[in-house]
Design a protein around this motif. Structure first.
Motif, short mmCIF file in Angstrom:
data_model
loop_
_atom_site.label_atom_id
_atom_site.label_comp_id
_atom_site.label_asym_id
_atom_site.label_seq_id
_atom_site.Cartn_x
_atom_site.Cartn_y
_atom_site.Cartn_z
N GLU A 223 33.95 33.96 42.24
CA GLU A 223 35.00 34.89 41.82
C GLU A 223 34.68 36.26 42.39
O GLU A 223 33.52 36.67 42.45
CB GLU A 223 35.07 34.95 40.30
CG GLU A 223 36.13 35.88 39.74
CD GLU A 223 36.15 35.90 38.23
OE1 GLU A 223 35.77 36.94 37.66
OE2 GLU A 223 36.53 34.87 37.63
N SER A 225 36.36 40.43 42.50
CA SER A 225 37.39 41.37 42.07
C SER A 225 36.88 42.78 42.33
O SER A 225 35.75 42.99 42.80
CB SER A 225 37.72 41.19 40.58
OG SER A 225 36.70 41.71 39.78
N SER A 737 48.55 35.37 37.24
CA SER A 737 47.76 34.55 38.15
C SER A 737 48.69 33.62 38.93
O SER A 737 49.58 32.98 38.35
CB SER A 737 46.74 33.72 37.37
OG SER A 737 46.01 32.89 38.23
N VAL A 761 44.79 33.57 42.76
CA VAL A 761 44.70 35.01 42.92
C VAL A 761 45.40 35.65 41.73
O VAL A 761 46.51 35.21 41.35
CB VAL A 761 45.34 35.49 44.24
CG1 VAL A 761 45.34 37.01 44.31
CG2 VAL A 761 44.60 34.92 45.43
N LYS A 803 41.87 39.90 41.38
CA LYS A 803 40.78 38.93 41.24
C LYS A 803 41.10 37.66 42.02
O LYS A 803 42.23 37.14 41.97
CB LYS A 803 40.56 38.60 39.76
CG LYS A 803 39.42 37.63 39.50
CD LYS A 803 39.10 37.53 38.03
CE LYS A 803 40.23 36.90 37.25
NZ LYS A 803 39.88 36.71 35.83
N LEU A 804 40.10 37.15 42.73
CA LEU A 804 40.19 35.88 43.46
C LEU A 804 39.22 34.89 42.84
O LEU A 804 38.04 35.20 42.67
CB LEU A 804 39.86 36.10 44.94
CG LEU A 804 39.70 34.83 45.80
CD1 LEU A 804 41.03 34.11 45.95
CD2 LEU A 804 39.12 35.16 47.17
N SER A 805 39.71 33.68 42.51
CA SER A 805 38.87 32.65 41.90
C SER A 805 39.01 31.36 42.68
O SER A 805 40.12 31.00 43.12
CB SER A 805 39.26 32.41 40.44
OG SER A 805 39.15 33.60 39.68
#
Length: 808
Positions: A223, A225, A737, A761, A803-805
């Protein structure tokens, strides 16, 4: 030697939910004479004979039986997640498909991620706790929380049955950095807000019991951010005996802190590495290691501050210009070994050994020059909103050189015995706490050229500036102390539990007791050996009614022997003979499951009362707690907690929480006044939704409203003279999201996207409505007018984060 010594075993584990997607605890699981139970979060694990077809039976007092047929290889571990219902019995079998993957037929199977994921704009276990009734926090920068009138030091935290500690010298939420618990590693979470069992430790308020997962195959998750990033990796050996999960995290709170009133050069570096290694030596013996290294660096150089406050008729503004800086360091090292030995089908032993070492320093020299100005409130005036005149001018110098070195060692033996339809549990623990502490902290205040003496100083002439004061100058606040202390503790517990029937009603019973003996060495005053005993009990009754209800009663005597922080008074002196604080708990609860809009819902309600004695009073400033180090008060806490959760939107779980609390203390028979944690009303909502036409776009809403806490008075103020309250705390965090890939994605990608199991994202908006929430007050004194002004210290304003997960 019996034939069972040469038996080959496999294992089945998973999570059990009900039709409302809620975890089901106390499910009896049996296979070939081996019995176990699911815990409060629905997690279970059972050993079964390998290389032959076996039958696993799941039974519960309020749900229908489920049966599963399995045939596993030696040392094979299979994950099976079950949804039990109250309508009909279920039967299924694990079979092997053409691509050699196992699946279950005949029983509803759910994805364990449904219970592992934590919804809300702010990730983390603590943020979910703060949305529950009875759990309060008015500081979004802190992971600390207060439960039912207790303070931050009254909460137990366990990871894999190992007690977790936090740094000592933290005084503000923005210094905290990372919580110990790494969300990426979590399998199960149990939380009790009071009336918990004797097997848990000696604290007054709550227990947070966390279990890290055991990997079954290689996996990775990361993750990233604007607030930092994390990476978690699962690894499993070829023979499946070894497994490990490792997480690395980095966080930078600059995005949040820079939204405050004070303009700073702020360089925080919060990072940690955490690993959980497991070794299955045999079917009877299991070993594990939990390790953590954390380094928090907090470099803070304030530049200017402007805070507007007051009323519409009398607006004011505080301007501050700073020189100097603060450099704090918090380095912690933690390691724990745990081994579990299954002596027989009914008898299990566990040994746990852990070491916690923290090196902390808090150094600052900050010089502040301030000007308190009145603002023209006349609408239409040429000078509207500008400064009319100055109410006061002054300066302030704060200095600290605080160092702490703490080493805490634990050794513990636990046992479990299945005896005549009952379960017996016991344990013995030794703890040694070695703490070296130096406190050098002072403050000098000057107003218009006159050094101000502390208000508690008894001087003959305080009529400055009209009459000159000729005595020696004294720091406004001055704390100097050096302490070298060792605390040796012995504790033990024993408890009994059983399920039975009362007529047609199902009844669960638990009773037990804890004891602890300790002595404090190294203080100027000789420490006496002290001893406590704490009996506790719980009952749960499910009547044979058409309505699905469970009634719960729990209570007992809870005693909290003082930790080092509770032994040290406001002057830095250690009092070794401070006694354990006592609290008698009474908790009555009801769980009511029902359907609304043809969707499942559950209402959980609890009433509680705590009677406290030997109370060690304290003050809270931000998250810093300072104790009186005496036992001269008594107190009580009473309240009502309500929580309604269910599918407000079909296919998603949300909840509403409401809490009422009243807690007061009486010190030296002066009368009852509100305690620092007297959070009268609390309303929380955690809401999930998605776009019907684009279900891959999801929304998470986290809303909290708390009435104002007592506080904001000067640190030296007598609470019996100053019963001020801060303003109500209001905060809404929202997250959006876009999910590109998850377990429901059917499209196959032949490009780089094909490597991902999950990819999303998100956009997060913290403090959506930009509410100004104050955590403390800064007190500015004008020597001419003799007035002191309370300037609110506001928390963060509206902040945006991306945030990218992803999971591999």
């Amino acid at each position: 030697m019996s034939n069972t010594s040469f038996a080959q075993f496999a294992s089945v584990r998973g999570v059990i939910l009900d039709a409302n997607n809620k975890a089901v605890g106390n499910v009896n699981i049996s296979c070939s004479g081996v019995r176990t139970q699911s815990n409060a979060t629905g997690f279970y694990q059972i050993k079964i004979p390998a290389n032959q077809k076996e039958t696993i039976v799941f039974t519960h007092i309020s749900l229908k039986k489920a049966t599963l047929f399995v045939n596993l290889k030696e040392n094979e571990s299979q994950e099976f997640n079950l949804v039990m219902n109250d309508q009909q019995e279920q039967m299924g079998e694990i079979i092997v498909t053409t691509n050699n993957k196992k699946q279950v037929q005949g029983i509803t199977v759910i994805d364990p991620e449904m219970i592992r994921k934590i919804p809300g704009a702010n990730a983390g276990i603590e943020s979910v706790l703060k949305s529950l009734p009875g759990v309060n926090s008015n500081n979004e920068l802190s992971t600390q929380y207060a439960v039912r009138g207790g303070n931050y030091d009254e909460n137990l935290v366990y990871v894999n049955e190992i007690e977790i500690y936090r740094p000592f010298l933290i005084r503000s939420g923005q210094q905290e950095g990372l919580s110990f618990t790494n969300t990426d590693l979590v399998q199960n979470v149990e939380f009790s807000a009071g009336g918990f069992q004797a097997k848990f430790g000696d604290k007054l308020s709550s227990v947070l019991d966390i279990t890290y997962r055991k990997p079954t195959q290689f996996a990775a998750a990361f993750e990233a951010s604007f607030l930092g990033g994390s990476l978690a990796v699962d690894a499993v050996s070829t023979n499946k005996k070894w497994s490990a999960i490792t997480g690395v995290r980095y966080r930078n709170n600059s995005l949040l802190v820079n939204s405050q009133d004070t303009q700073t050069n702020y360089k925080p570096q919060f990072a940690d590495v955490q690993t959980n290694i497991n070794y299955q030596a045999s079917a009877k013996w299991h070993w594990s290691f939990l390790g953590n290294i954390s380094q928090n660096k907090y470099d803070y150089q304030p530049l200017t501050r402007q805070t507007r406050f007051g009323t519409g008729d009398n607006p004011m503004v505080l301007n501050v210009y700073y020189e100097g800086q603060e450099k704090d360091r918090y380095d912690t090292y933690f390691g724990a070994f745990k081994t579990t030995y299954k002596a027989s089908e009914k008898l299990t032993f566990k040994f746990i050994g852990s070491i916690f070492h923290t090196l902390e320093q808090e150094y600052f020299d900050i010089f502040a020059q301030y000007r308190l100005d009145a603002v023209d409130p006349t609408v239409g005036s040429d000078s509207f909103g500008t400064v009319s005149y100055s109410e006061g001018i002054g300066s302030q110098l704060n200095h600290a050189r605080n160092d702490l070195d703490a080493l805490i060692v634990n050794t513990e033996i636990k046992g479990f015995y299945d005896w005549k339809k009952s379960q017996l549990e016991w344990g013995v623990k030794y703890t040694r706490e070695s703490i070296r502490d130096r406190v050098v902290e002072w403050e000098v205040i000057d107003s218009a050229g006159f050094a101000i003496n502390p208000p508690i100083l008894n001087v003959l002439n305080k009529d400055e500036p009209y009459t000159t004061y000729s005595g020696p100058l004294t720091p406004y606040q001055n704390v100097r102390a050096t302490n070298f202390n060792t605390i040796n503790r012995f504790s033990a517990y024993g408890q009994w539990s059983r399920k039975t029937y009362l007529g047609q009603a199902e009844l669960w019973m638990n009773a037990g007791a804890r004891m602890q003996s300790w002595v404090v060495d190294g203080a100027t005053e000789k420490g006496n050996s002290q001893f406590t005993v704490s009996p506790r009990a719980q009952l749960a009754l499910k009547p044979a009614w058409e309505k699905d209800m469970v009634f719960r009663v729990s209570g007992g005597l809870y005693q909290q022997p003082p930790f080092y922080r509770e032994l040290r008074d406001a002057d830095g002196l250690v009092h070794p003979n401070v006694q354990a604080q006592k609290s008698i708990h009474f908790v009555v609860g009801n769980d009511y499951s029902f359907k609304m809009w043809d969707r499942p819902f559950k209402l959980v309600s609890e009433m509680y009362y705590k009677s406290l004695s030997n109370v060690n009073t304290y003050t809270i400033e931000n998250v810093r707690i300072r104790y009186a180090a005496t036992n001269l008060a008594k107190a009580y806490a009473q309240g009502l907690d309500l929580r309604l959760n269910g599918e407000f939107v079909a296919g998603t779980e949300s909840w509403l929480s409401f809490g009422y609390l009243k807690t007061e203390e009486n010190s030296q028979d002066k009368g009852y006044i509100a305690r620092p944690t007297d959070q009268r009303l609390k309303f929380g909502m955690l809401f999930q939704d998605y776009m019907p036409n684009i279900p891959s776009v999801k929304l998470y809403l986290n809303l909290v409203y708390n009435t104002g806490l007592p506080g904001g008075s000067p640190s030296y103020a007598d609470p019996y003279l100053y019963q001020n309250r801060l303003k109500d705390y209001r905060r809404v965090d929202v997250g959006f999201s876009k999910v590109f890939i998850d377990s429901n994605t059917t499209k196959k990608y032949n490009n780089w996207l094909g490597y991902f199991k999950e990819l999303s994202v998100g956009l997060e908006i913290f403090n959506l409505f930009n509410n100004q929430n104050a955590i403390t007050n800064t007190w500015v004194r004008d020597v001419y007018s003799k007035n002191e002004y309370a300037i609110p210290n506001y928390m963060t304003t509206r902040v945006f984060n991306i945030k990218l997960s992803a999971k591999l």
